[in-house]
Write an enzyme that holds these catalytic residues in place. Sequence first.
Site, PDB file in Angstrom:
ATOM      1  N   HIS A 208       0.802  -1.230   0.000  1.00  0.00           N
ATOM      2  CA  HIS A 208       0.000   0.000   0.000  1.00  0.00           C
ATOM      3  C   HIS A 208       0.831   1.275   0.000  1.00  0.00           C
ATOM      4  O   HIS A 208       0.309   2.366  -0.099  1.00  0.00           O
ATOM      5  CB  HIS A 208      -0.929   0.038   1.217  1.00  0.00           C
ATOM      6  CG  HIS A 208      -0.191   0.322   2.485  1.00  0.00           C
ATOM      7  ND1 HIS A 208       0.503  -0.627   3.164  1.00  0.00           N
ATOM      8  CD2 HIS A 208      -0.021   1.470   3.179  1.00  0.00           C
ATOM      9  CE1 HIS A 208       1.059  -0.095   4.231  1.00  0.00           C
ATOM     10  NE2 HIS A 208       0.777   1.179   4.264  1.00  0.00           N
TER      11      HIS A 208
HETATM   12  C1  UD1 Z   1      -1.909   5.690   5.734  1.00  0.00           C
HETATM   13  C2  UD1 Z   1      -0.601   6.007   6.451  1.00  0.00           C
HETATM   14  C3  UD1 Z   1       0.341   4.811   6.339  1.00  0.00           C
HETATM   15  C4  UD1 Z   1      -0.311   3.551   6.809  1.00  0.00           C
HETATM   16  C5  UD1 Z   1      -1.580   3.343   6.005  1.00  0.00           C
HETATM   17  C6  UD1 Z   1      -2.271   2.062   6.405  1.00  0.00           C
HETATM   18  C7  UD1 Z   1       0.066   8.364   6.357  1.00  0.00           C
HETATM   19  C8  UD1 Z   1       1.045   9.296   5.780  1.00  0.00           C
HETATM   20  N1  UD1 Z   1       0.084   7.134   5.835  1.00  0.00           N
HETATM   21  O1  UD1 Z   1      -1.626   5.584   4.360  1.00  0.00           O
HETATM   22  O2  UD1 Z   1       1.486   5.044   7.137  1.00  0.00           O
HETATM   23  O3  UD1 Z   1       0.567   2.461   6.660  1.00  0.00           O
HETATM   24  O4  UD1 Z   1      -2.423   4.469   6.241  1.00  0.00           O
HETATM   25  O5  UD1 Z   1      -3.443   1.863   5.725  1.00  0.00           O
HETATM   26  O6  UD1 Z   1      -0.681   8.724   7.243  1.00  0.00           O
HETATM   27  N2  UD1 Z   1      -8.828   5.931   1.343  1.00  0.00           N
HETATM   28  C9  UD1 Z   1     -10.089   5.446   1.163  1.00  0.00           C
HETATM   29  N3  UD1 Z   1     -10.762   5.012   2.279  1.00  0.00           N
HETATM   30  C10 UD1 Z   1     -10.207   5.039   3.513  1.00  0.00           C
HETATM   31  C11 UD1 Z   1      -8.901   5.530   3.661  1.00  0.00           C
HETATM   32  C12 UD1 Z   1      -8.213   5.968   2.559  1.00  0.00           C
HETATM   33  O7  UD1 Z   1     -10.631   5.410   0.075  1.00  0.00           O
HETATM   34  O8  UD1 Z   1     -10.872   4.642   4.488  1.00  0.00           O
HETATM   35  C13 UD1 Z   1      -8.106   6.489   0.196  1.00  0.00           C
HETATM   36  C14 UD1 Z   1      -7.893   7.991   0.430  1.00  0.00           C
HETATM   37  O9  UD1 Z   1      -8.968   8.739   0.019  1.00  0.00           O
HETATM   38  C15 UD1 Z   1      -6.645   8.245  -0.348  1.00  0.00           C
HETATM   39  C16 UD1 Z   1      -5.875   6.925  -0.238  1.00  0.00           C
HETATM   40  O10 UD1 Z   1      -6.815   5.917   0.122  1.00  0.00           O
HETATM   41  O11 UD1 Z   1      -6.923   8.471  -1.694  1.00  0.00           O
HETATM   42  C17 UD1 Z   1      -4.779   7.051   0.775  1.00  0.00           C
HETATM   43  O12 UD1 Z   1      -5.284   7.315   2.097  1.00  0.00           O
HETATM   44  P1  UD1 Z   1      -4.396   8.107   3.185  1.00  0.00           P
HETATM   45  O13 UD1 Z   1      -5.042   8.129   4.501  1.00  0.00           O
HETATM   46  O14 UD1 Z   1      -3.936   9.405   2.624  1.00  0.00           O
HETATM   47  O15 UD1 Z   1      -3.039   7.278   3.302  1.00  0.00           O
HETATM   48  P2  UD1 Z   1      -2.779   5.705   3.256  1.00  0.00           P
HETATM   49  O16 UD1 Z   1      -2.150   5.392   1.950  1.00  0.00           O
HETATM   50  O17 UD1 Z   1      -3.973   4.931   3.684  1.00  0.00           O
END
Ligand code: UD1
Length: 361
Positions: A208
Amino acid sequence: MIYLVAGARPNFMKIAPIIRAIQKHQNELSYKLIHTDQHYDKAMSQVFFEELGIPEPDFHLGCGGGTHAVQTAKIMVEFEKVCVAERPDCLLVVGDVNSTLACSIVSKKLGIRVAHVEAGLRSGDMSMPEEVNRIVTDSISDWFFVTEPSGEANLLAEGKPRENVFHVGHVMVDNLYYQMARLDAVADKLETTALKRKLGKYGVVTLHRPATVDNPVLLKSVCQVLDECAETLPLVFPVHPRTRNSLNRMDFKFSEYVHLIEPQSYMAFLNLWKDAQLVLTDSGGLQEETTAAGVSCLTLRDNTERPITVEQGTNTVVGTDCDNIRSHFRRVLASETQGAKPELWDGQSSDRIVQHLIRLI
Ligand code: UD1
């Protein structure tokens, strides 16, 4: 009263045992729980709250989605309102996600002391958003709870006062042991049980990190080598939303031996990986959980901020080079897993933290 912050999926399994430990000392320490909603999908958040027995948060900040700047800024604005209204004695943050960073900065500027759980880890790779979050959070934290000796050494080398650095072990491992003991009672109801029965022997994949999944050339080459490995050992791959987006944009189709499934609940995923022949991952936490449970792990990154998992545990950092992944995959399947449990990974870390907090606050 202390504030506990939970924002993203890897926070929830760390907050759960801390709350259980605080509940044993209700007369001496009280808490409120703040969910920033960085992770907001039911499968990424609510399911974990229910299954891990985390109480309903006292505050929801509603700050999901957006770029790093937007997400961090939104959390800061909303968290400040809550802090100003209540002024807790201390903020406790876990891990290295954007919520950890945002809430620490807000607290520190309001003169509220910050305790960082999982402090001091360093990958040395500033292109990782988590490394920036770790360094900034530690630079303004007052108390540091560390999981492994490297964390302590890094903090002391950065000039943190020795009396504020506490090697307590790992709260995530507290949670792992707690949930492992409950797994048999619920396993029959978990979808992953049926999959396990069908596959017999299998490996588990999680990817991820932006560095792995946002680069289509790299992601495709990793997928190709996984596909090849799956001819020897079927692979189960629960797909994070970010990875799903990247895979959807990419022109690649896995063979029938790679089982793509939705993000799993904690128990359903534990049920899967604990009996896997090996785990291939770019996660931080899974490197540690596999070490705690004695399952072989190949980390598809060039570095780790958790060196104890390599020095003593079952982890090997193999990078993303296809030949390297392939040869380590074969090596692990041909050998017995050998690894030791790191010091203080004994299921008691949350209690140690709570004892320290009662004394410090
Ligand atoms: C975040 C953490 C990472 C952790 C990971 C575990 C940071 C910088 N990164 O990364 O350290 O290992 O979580 O999962 O905080 N999204 C959804 N639904 C959700 C959550 C996210 O669709 O419930 C989408 C968001 O809209 C975004 C992408 O996934 O487009 C990334 O989400 P984001 O929270 O920015 O970071 P992660 O990659 O999940």
